[in-house]
Write a protein that holds these residues in place. Structure first.
Motif, mmCIF file in Angstrom:
data_model
loop_
_atom_site.group_PDB
_atom_site.id
_atom_site.type_symbol
_atom_site.label_atom_id
_atom_site.label_comp_id
_atom_site.label_asym_id
_atom_site.label_seq_id
_atom_site.Cartn_x
_atom_site.Cartn_y
_atom_site.Cartn_z
ATOM 1 N N THR A 1 2.244 -13.235 2.597
ATOM 2 C CA THR A 1 0.957 -13.934 2.657
ATOM 3 C C THR A 1 1.141 -15.314 2.024
ATOM 4 N N ASP B 1 -6.371 -1.192 4.648
ATOM 5 C CA ASP B 1 -5.479 -2.304 4.960
ATOM 6 C C ASP B 1 -4.587 -2.718 3.789
ATOM 7 N N ARG C 1 -2.821 -5.861 5.364
ATOM 8 C CA ARG C 1 -2.994 -6.199 6.772
ATOM 9 C C ARG C 1 -4.053 -7.285 6.873
ATOM 10 N N GLY C 2 -3.708 -8.352 7.552
ATOM 11 C CA GLY C 2 -4.635 -9.453 7.775
ATOM 12 C C GLY C 2 -4.630 -9.863 9.230
ATOM 13 N N GLU C 3 -5.102 -11.072 9.500
ATOM 14 C CA GLU C 3 -5.187 -11.571 10.872
ATOM 15 C C GLU C 3 -3.824 -11.636 11.552
ATOM 16 N N LYS C 4 -2.758 -11.862 10.796
ATOM 17 C CA LYS C 4 -1.405 -11.975 11.356
ATOM 18 C C LYS C 4 -0.650 -10.653 11.314
ATOM 19 N N GLY C 5 -1.322 -9.578 10.952
ATOM 20 C CA GLY C 5 -0.660 -8.282 10.833
ATOM 21 C C GLY C 5 -0.294 -7.991 9.386
ATOM 22 N N TRP C 6 0.654 -7.104 9.188
ATOM 23 C CA TRP C 6 1.064 -6.704 7.839
ATOM 24 C C TRP C 6 1.928 -7.796 7.213
ATOM 25 N N ARG C 7 1.635 -8.100 5.921
ATOM 26 C CA ARG C 7 2.409 -9.082 5.167
ATOM 27 C C ARG C 7 2.528 -8.603 3.718
#
Length: 141
Positions: free
Chosen positions: A35, A84, A112-118
């Motif tokens: 992130t 998430d 988990r965010g807008e770009k997937g898992w980070r």
């Protein structure tokens, strides 16, 4: 939340991606892994704690020739901690250019965010003693 097979696979691949990106010098792609506000704690290795992607990039660049040439991650264990959010523990073997190696444990908080898992937080802890030396249940001789 029950973490399904698809999410588990995505997280395992995310953890594996670290070695590929760093070993190949693709530091401009660290946002595929972390992130933007990542906290990367390498204090146990003497490198302090880095806050944010640019700090992680700067630290990797500063290592230069002293950096690890091969990061090999194994033994990934995932624990769900919330919607998430997952905690991951894994082990890693690092190989230096001079052939020396070391073992560490990664402790990650993955979101988990807008770009997937980070990875949002990573703590690196070095292994310095053999497992037998840590055995709290040793039998007296």
């Amino acid at each position: 939340m029950t973490l399904g097979a698809e999410d588990r696979l995505a997280i395992h691949e995310l953890i594996a991606l670290h070695g590929h990106l760093v070993d190949e010098g693709e530091l401009d792609r660290l946002d595929d892994l972390f992130t933007a506000d990542v906290v990367y704690d390498a204090s146990d290795l003497g490198h302090g704690s880095m806050h944010g992607l640019e700090a992680v990039r700067d630290a990797a660049r500063a290592m230069g020739e002293r950096g690890t040439v091969g990061h090999h991650v194994t033994n990934v264990i995932l624990t769900e901690v919330g919607e998430d959010q997952v905690r991951a523990r894994s082990k890693a073997i690092g190989i230096k250019a001079d052939g020396t190696s070391g073992s560490v444990r990664y402790e990650d908080v993955i979101v988990r965010g807008e770009k997937g898992w980070r990875i949002n937080r990573r703590k690196v802890a070095a292994r310095r003693t053999p497992s037998g030396a840590n055995d709290a249940n040793k039998r007296p001789e």
